[in-house]
Design a protein around this motif. Structure first.
Motif, PDB file in Angstrom:
ATOM      1  N   GLY A 163       0.841  -1.157   0.000  1.00  0.00           N
ATOM      2  CA  GLY A 163       0.000   0.000   0.000  1.00  0.00           C
ATOM      3  C   GLY A 163       0.890   1.224   0.000  1.00  0.00           C
ATOM      4  O   GLY A 163       0.784   1.902   0.980  1.00  0.00           O
ATOM      5  N   VAL A 165       4.109 -10.875  -9.052  1.00  0.00           N
ATOM      6  CA  VAL A 165       3.950  -9.474  -8.655  1.00  0.00           C
ATOM      7  C   VAL A 165       4.229  -9.305  -7.161  1.00  0.00           C
ATOM      8  O   VAL A 165       4.931  -8.370  -6.739  1.00  0.00           O
ATOM      9  N   GLN A 166       3.701 -10.198  -6.356  1.00  0.00           N
ATOM     10  CA  GLN A 166       3.929 -10.104  -4.911  1.00  0.00           C
ATOM     11  C   GLN A 166       5.395 -10.318  -4.560  1.00  0.00           C
ATOM     12  O   GLN A 166       5.935  -9.657  -3.657  1.00  0.00           O
ATOM     13  N   ARG A 181       7.146  -7.146  -5.438  1.00  0.00           N
ATOM     14  CA  ARG A 181       6.862  -6.070  -4.493  1.00  0.00           C
ATOM     15  C   ARG A 181       7.741  -6.174  -3.249  1.00  0.00           C
ATOM     16  O   ARG A 181       8.225  -5.168  -2.727  1.00  0.00           O
ATOM     17  N   PRO A 216      10.043  -2.460  -2.985  1.00  0.00           N
ATOM     18  CA  PRO A 216       8.905  -1.892  -2.246  1.00  0.00           C
ATOM     19  C   PRO A 216       8.484  -0.503  -2.687  1.00  0.00           C
ATOM     20  O   PRO A 216       7.365  -0.074  -2.393  1.00  0.00           O
ATOM     21  N   ARG A 234       6.959   1.411  -9.079  1.00  0.00           N
ATOM     22  CA  ARG A 234       5.788   1.220  -9.923  1.00  0.00           C
ATOM     23  C   ARG A 234       6.104   0.015 -10.798  1.00  0.00           C
ATOM     24  O   ARG A 234       7.138  -0.031 -11.468  1.00  0.00           O
ATOM     25  N   ALA A 284      -3.396  -9.652  -7.636  1.00  0.00           N
ATOM     26  CA  ALA A 284      -2.324  -9.277  -6.712  1.00  0.00           C
ATOM     27  C   ALA A 284      -2.766  -8.171  -5.763  1.00  0.00           C
ATOM     28  O   ALA A 284      -2.215  -8.024  -4.664  1.00  0.00           O
ATOM     29  N   GLY A 285      -3.751  -7.373  -6.180  1.00  0.00           N
ATOM     30  CA  GLY A 285      -4.338  -6.371  -5.301  1.00  0.00           C
ATOM     31  C   GLY A 285      -3.421  -5.236  -4.924  1.00  0.00           C
ATOM     32  O   GLY A 285      -3.547  -4.648  -3.849  1.00  0.00           O
ATOM     33  N   ASP A 286      -2.485  -4.882  -5.809  1.00  0.00           N
ATOM     34  CA  ASP A 286      -1.530  -3.811  -5.535  1.00  0.00           C
ATOM     35  C   ASP A 286      -1.868  -2.615  -6.419  1.00  0.00           C
ATOM     36  O   ASP A 286      -1.788  -2.703  -7.644  1.00  0.00           O
ATOM     37  N   PRO A 287      -2.257  -1.480  -5.842  1.00  0.00           N
ATOM     38  CA  PRO A 287      -2.665  -0.333  -6.653  1.00  0.00           C
ATOM     39  C   PRO A 287      -1.533   0.291  -7.458  1.00  0.00           C
ATOM     40  O   PRO A 287      -1.794   1.098  -8.363  1.00  0.00           O
ATOM     41  N   ASN A 288      -0.307  -0.069  -7.146  1.00  0.00           N
ATOM     42  CA  ASN A 288       0.830   0.503  -7.863  1.00  0.00           C
ATOM     43  C   ASN A 288       1.430  -0.483  -8.854  1.00  0.00           C
ATOM     44  O   ASN A 288       2.600  -0.401  -9.201  1.00  0.00           O
ATOM     45  N   VAL A 289       0.598  -1.446  -9.282  1.00  0.00           N
ATOM     46  CA  VAL A 289       0.984  -2.390 -10.323  1.00  0.00           C
ATOM     47  C   VAL A 289      -0.048  -2.293 -11.434  1.00  0.00           C
ATOM     48  O   VAL A 289      -1.257  -2.249 -11.171  1.00  0.00           O
TER      49      VAL A 289
END
Length: 286
Positions: A19, A157-158, A161, A165, A168, A219-224
Motif C-alpha cells: 500500500g 507481482v507479490q 513487491r 517496495p 511502480r 495481486a491487489g496492488d494499486p501501484n501495479v
C-alpha cells in the motif's frame, strides 16, 4: 511438395529451439532506477544484435526506455526464473548496506514480461504449424496452463513487491504473432500456411494476455499495472510481410551431424520495430 517440405522443416526445427503512494513520474524518470525482468521478448532476442547466454539485445525495449536500464531479462525465462533474476539484478549494484544498495530495493519502476514459456507456447507452435496430430493436445495443455497463469502472475507481482517496495511495476502482455490479413500467411520464404490454422494461435495468445491481466488484478496492488501491447502491434504480425514487427521462421542452415535444419532463436519474436512498439506501449503507463 515445397509446402510439405516446409511443414516438415518447421516440425524439425522447432524441436531444436527452445500500500504505497502512487508514483508520479515523467518520461525522464525512466532514466532513474529502472529494472527490467522477464523472458526473450524483454531481452530482445528477435533483434539482430542479440547475443550472450540470455540472447539479449541493446535495442530491447528496456534499453529504449532508459539509457540506464538494468535488464536481467533472459531468453527461456519462466515464472520459476524470477527468484534468480531478482538476485541477479541486486548483484549488479554494490550493497552499501543490507538493503540500501540493492538495485531493486531502490528501483522506482520495474517492468516484467513473463508467461509465454510457462504455458508451453513453443510446444503449440511445434505441433500446430507442422501440423501434426498432437496439435489439439498441445493446445489443450497450453489452455490448461493458461488457466493457472493468473496465480503465477499474482505470485510474481507479490514477489517483486517484496524486492522492490518503492517501485511502480508494469506487467506486459504479448502481441498476436500472426495477425493474418489474407487466406494464407507466409511464415518463411516459400512457405505459406492457411490463415485459418493460425487464427486459433492468436486467440491463445489473447487468452494468455487475459490471464496475465487477471493475475495483476488478483495481486491487489494499486501501484501495479497491466500494459496491453496488442493495439501497438495491430496490423504488424508476421503475416503482414514488409509491415511485420514479428520475425518469421528463420532457418540458419543444416546441422552437420543430424542433418536437421537449425532455426534461429529470433524466429517468432519481435524485431527492432516490435521492441520499439513495446517501449511505446510502456512509456505512457507512468
Amino acid at each position: 511438395m515445397l509446402h510439405r517440405l516446409g511443414l516438415a522443416i518447421i516440425g524439425a526445427v522447432l524441436v531444436i529451439t527452445s500500500g504505497l503512494a502512487p508514483v508520479t513520474a515523467s518520461a525522464a524518470s525512466w532514466n532513474s532506477g529502472y529494472v527490467a525482468l522477464g523472458d526473450s521478448f524483454a531481452a530482445g532476442t528477435g533483434v539482430g544484435d542479440a547475443s550472450g547466454p540470455c540472447l539479449a539485445s541493446s535495442s530491447a525495449y528496456p534499453e529504449l526506455l532508459s539509457t540506464r536500464a538494468v535488464s536481467v531479462a533472459c531468453s527461456g525465462a519462466t515464472s520459476a526464473s524470477l527468484t534468480a533474476q531478482i538476485a541477479a539484478a541486486n548483484d549488479l549494484s554494490p550493497a552499501a548496506s543490507d538493503q540500501g544498495g540493492r538495485t531493486l530495493f531502490r528501483a522506482s519502476q520495474v517492468t516484467l514480461t513473463l508467461g509465454g514459456n510457462d504455458v508451453g507456447w513453443l510446444s503449440v507452435l511445434r505441433s500446430c504449424l507442422a501440423p501434426s496430430p498432437s496439435c489439439g493436445a498441445a493446445t489443450q495443455a497450453s489452455a490448461l496452463a493458461i488457466s493457472s497463469q493468473p496465480a503465477r502472475t499474482a505470485a510474481a507481482v507479490q514477489q517483486l513487491r517484496l524486492a522492490a517496495p518503492h517501485a511502480r511495476i508494469l506487467v506486459t502482455g504479448y502481441p498476436k504473432l500472426f495477425d493474418p490479413a489474407a487466406a494464407t500467411c507466409t511464415v518463411a520464404p516459400g512457405l505459406a500456411i492457411q490463415s485459418a490454422a493460425l487464427a486459433p494461435l492468436d486467440q491463445l495468445a489473447l487468452g494468455l494476455n487475459r490471464a496475465i491481466s487477471a493475475g495483476v488484478t488478483a495481486a491487489g496492488d494499486p501501484n501495479v499495472e497491466y500494459v496491453d501491447v496488442t493495439d501497438e502491434f495491430e496490423g504488424h504480425g508476421l503475416c503482414r510481410g514488409a509491415d511485420a514487427w514479428i520475425n518469421p521462421l528463420i532457418i540458419l542452415g543444416v546441422d552437420p551431424v543430424t542433418s536437421a535444419p537449425v532455426i534461429s532463436p529470433a524466429s517468432f519474436h519481435p524485431n527492432a520495430a516490435g521492441e520499439r512498439a513495446y517501449a511505446d506501449a510502456l512509456r505512457p503507463a507512468l
